[in-house]
Design an enzyme around this catalytic site. Sequence first.
Site, short mmCIF file in Angstrom:
data_model
loop_
_atom_site.label_atom_id
_atom_site.label_comp_id
_atom_site.label_asym_id
_atom_site.label_seq_id
_atom_site.Cartn_x
_atom_site.Cartn_y
_atom_site.Cartn_z
N GLY A 163 27.13 -10.74 -18.01
CA GLY A 163 28.39 -10.61 -17.32
C GLY A 163 28.74 -11.55 -16.44
O GLY A 163 28.20 -12.87 -16.73
N PHE A 164 29.35 -11.44 -15.43
CA PHE A 164 29.82 -12.43 -14.22
C PHE A 164 28.63 -13.12 -13.71
O PHE A 164 28.56 -14.47 -13.70
CB PHE A 164 30.52 -12.06 -13.27
N GLU B 96 45.80 -0.55 -9.97
CA GLU B 96 46.43 -1.32 -11.09
C GLU B 96 46.72 -0.64 -12.09
O GLU B 96 47.68 -0.79 -12.93
CB GLU B 96 45.28 -2.49 -11.34
N ASP C 19 26.24 -6.91 -8.95
CA ASP C 19 26.53 -5.13 -8.71
C ASP C 19 25.18 -4.51 -8.64
O ASP C 19 25.38 -3.46 -8.11
CB ASP C 19 27.23 -4.83 -9.86
N ALA D 276 33.35 -9.56 -8.49
CA ALA D 276 32.99 -10.61 -9.48
C ALA D 276 32.45 -11.75 -8.79
O ALA D 276 31.56 -12.82 -9.16
CB ALA D 276 34.14 -10.91 -10.33
C1 LIG Z 1 37.62 -1.52 -13.89
C2 LIG Z 1 36.98 -2.58 -13.29
C3 LIG Z 1 37.94 -3.50 -12.59
C4 LIG Z 1 37.49 -4.73 -11.71
N1 LIG Z 1 38.39 -5.19 -11.09
C5 LIG Z 1 37.80 -6.22 -10.44
C6 LIG Z 1 38.36 -7.07 -9.63
O1 LIG Z 1 39.90 -7.12 -9.67
N2 LIG Z 1 37.90 -8.20 -8.63
C7 LIG Z 1 36.75 -8.40 -8.72
O2 LIG Z 1 36.17 -9.20 -8.08
N3 LIG Z 1 35.79 -7.70 -9.23
C8 LIG Z 1 36.44 -6.42 -10.09
N4 LIG Z 1 35.54 -5.63 -10.78
C9 LIG Z 1 34.06 -5.74 -10.28
C10 LIG Z 1 33.10 -6.76 -11.10
O3 LIG Z 1 33.81 -6.58 -12.63
C11 LIG Z 1 32.05 -6.44 -10.90
O4 LIG Z 1 31.65 -6.75 -9.61
C12 LIG Z 1 31.28 -7.66 -11.81
O5 LIG Z 1 31.40 -7.57 -13.23
C13 LIG Z 1 29.84 -7.77 -11.55
O6 LIG Z 1 29.32 -8.60 -12.21
P1 LIG Z 1 27.64 -8.22 -12.85
O7 LIG Z 1 27.21 -9.76 -13.32
O8 LIG Z 1 26.91 -8.05 -11.64
O9 LIG Z 1 27.97 -7.41 -13.90
P2 LIG Z 1 28.85 -7.25 -15.26
O10 LIG Z 1 29.69 -8.25 -15.10
O11 LIG Z 1 29.00 -5.80 -15.25
O12 LIG Z 1 27.83 -7.64 -16.09
C14 LIG Z 1 26.48 -6.76 -16.63
C15 LIG Z 1 26.31 -7.20 -18.00
O13 LIG Z 1 24.90 -6.78 -18.16
C16 LIG Z 1 24.88 -5.92 -19.48
N5 LIG Z 1 23.91 -4.88 -19.41
C17 LIG Z 1 23.84 -3.84 -18.75
N6 LIG Z 1 22.53 -3.09 -18.65
C18 LIG Z 1 21.90 -3.88 -19.75
C19 LIG Z 1 20.59 -3.52 -20.50
N7 LIG Z 1 20.04 -2.47 -20.22
N8 LIG Z 1 20.46 -4.64 -21.32
C20 LIG Z 1 21.07 -5.54 -21.60
N9 LIG Z 1 22.32 -5.81 -21.03
C21 LIG Z 1 22.65 -5.00 -20.22
C22 LIG Z 1 26.19 -5.36 -19.72
O14 LIG Z 1 26.66 -5.19 -21.21
C23 LIG Z 1 26.94 -6.49 -19.11
O15 LIG Z 1 27.44 -7.69 -19.96
C24 LIG Z 1 35.95 -4.57 -11.53
C25 LIG Z 1 35.05 -3.78 -12.18
C26 LIG Z 1 35.80 -2.81 -13.27
C27 LIG Z 1 34.75 -1.84 -14.03
#
Ligand SMILES: Cc1cc2nc3c(=O)[nH]c(=O)nc-3n(C[C@H](O)[C@H](O)[C@H](O)COP(=O)(O)OP(=O)(O)OC[C@H]3O[C@@H](n4cnc5c(N)ncnc54)[C@H](O)[C@@H]3O)c2cc1C
Length: 443
Positions: free
Chosen positions: A17-18, A179, A308, A323
Amino acid sequence: MNSIPARMPRVVIVGGGFGGLAAARALRRASVEVILIDRTNHHLFQPLLYQVATSALTPGQIGWPIRNILRRQKNTTVILGEVTGVNKEKRYVVASSADRREVSIPYDYLILATGARQSYFGHDEFERFAPGMKTLGDAVAMRNHILRAFEQAEAEEDPNRHQDILTFVLVGAGPTGVELAGALALLVRATLRSEFRRIDPRLARIVLIDAGPRVLGSFADSLSAAAKRRLESLGVDVRLGHGVDHIDEDGVIVGGERIASRTVIWTAGVAPSPAGKWLAVATDRAGRVEVRPDLSIPGHPEVFVIGDTAVLQQDGKPLPGVAQVAMQQGRYAGRLIGGRVSGKSPARSFRYFDKGNMAVVGRGFAVLQSGRFHLSGFIAWLAWAAVHLEFLGKSSLRVSVFVQWAWTYLTGQRGSRLIVNHRAAEPSPAVADAPRSAMASGA
Ligand SMILES: Cc1cc2nc3c(=O)[nH]c(=O)nc-3n(C[C@H](O)[C@H](O)[C@H](O)COP(=O)(O)OP(=O)(O)OC[C@H]3O[C@@H](n4cnc5c(N)ncnc54)[C@H](O)[C@@H]3O)c2cc1C
């Protein structure tokens, strides 16, 4: 998935993810072997999920194969697999591979960036009736369900049933709920309005519910008020100050009042991945891993948790689950590991630089807050569009999304309004009520 003999230090990143992707990119020139594991094959731009759910964009415009994004990064291998545990003493992660075999993948450094999932605040029984939106599958299932509701109403001989079928209840008035409500209003009032004969899609009711006193509670009062006015001008019924008491197949009960609806969507909250359980470390009440100022966990400077699924206090407040935080933390953890491997002195503690928040409400209107700078209206919407295009990350996606947005803006027509079922046996809306569980069936 079998382990490769490690000549260079191996960095295992869980999650593309991000946060995970930013970490991988920060390691592209480091003398390390990077293994990025994700349970999906794509990086997902979650902030635009609601646009897939409301037919504005296609799934392929907000998701892209991770191995394609990292194809030029020769030190990085991408693995499709689901991590189910971590042995932090022996330094390996346990994953189930694409063919469901369980494998152990050793690491020298580990970055957990596994994000969050839906939270029903202790009411897991609501999930069956009010699905949320975290994955592309969720968004496509929601699109199917919303579009099917109109088909079902058109096929319904009894006009008394139209109102229930065409009442959409959204629980949670944070950015996602706001949104989604705005986009749904545009779908029914602009795109669908002239295509049906027995029903007038513009009469569809969209109800946005939140227990708090304001929509967009994390924004300044003036921006919350502007967003609420905008939603109401689009015909959204905004109900604040009462949480949902009950959700079932007939709708919701809010503040003692029943709202009959066949479509309830949960946009209220998220809970972190089980990373804290895998590591058996301290978490906050929500379950996010409490990380040290360098994003590692106590006693294990080689294990980092970001995005997150982590919590870090800055200036007396926990960093938000957005993000920008995940990306900045990913970059930081990647650079820190790269620096350590090349013998550089330890990096300074992580510090988040807040570039501001935005939310869009329908067409041509957004709210923007950056420090003391507040803006709402068309200019904020242009800024929102520019920032989102920039963060899409791939030029081809930017061009395709830009063209689609311009087309939708000018014509009201949307990217994809296909109802795509993967279950051949799913009943046709013309002959049976579409089961609510259809929302969870994906496509
Ligand atoms: C509907 C929605 C709208 C949003 N809108 C905004 C916005 O407008 N602005 C903003 O800043 N933020 C927004 N967010 C929040 C933002 O998307 C998150 O804060 C961000 O994605 C967090 O990044 P991350 O890398 O922690 O997790 P993520 O981007 O969620 O990535 C996690 C990754 O880990 C993988 N994963 C999870 N568990 C496992 C496992 N057990 N084994 C292997 N892979 C795994 C998943 O498949 C995913 O690819 C939004 C979130 C959602 C759901």
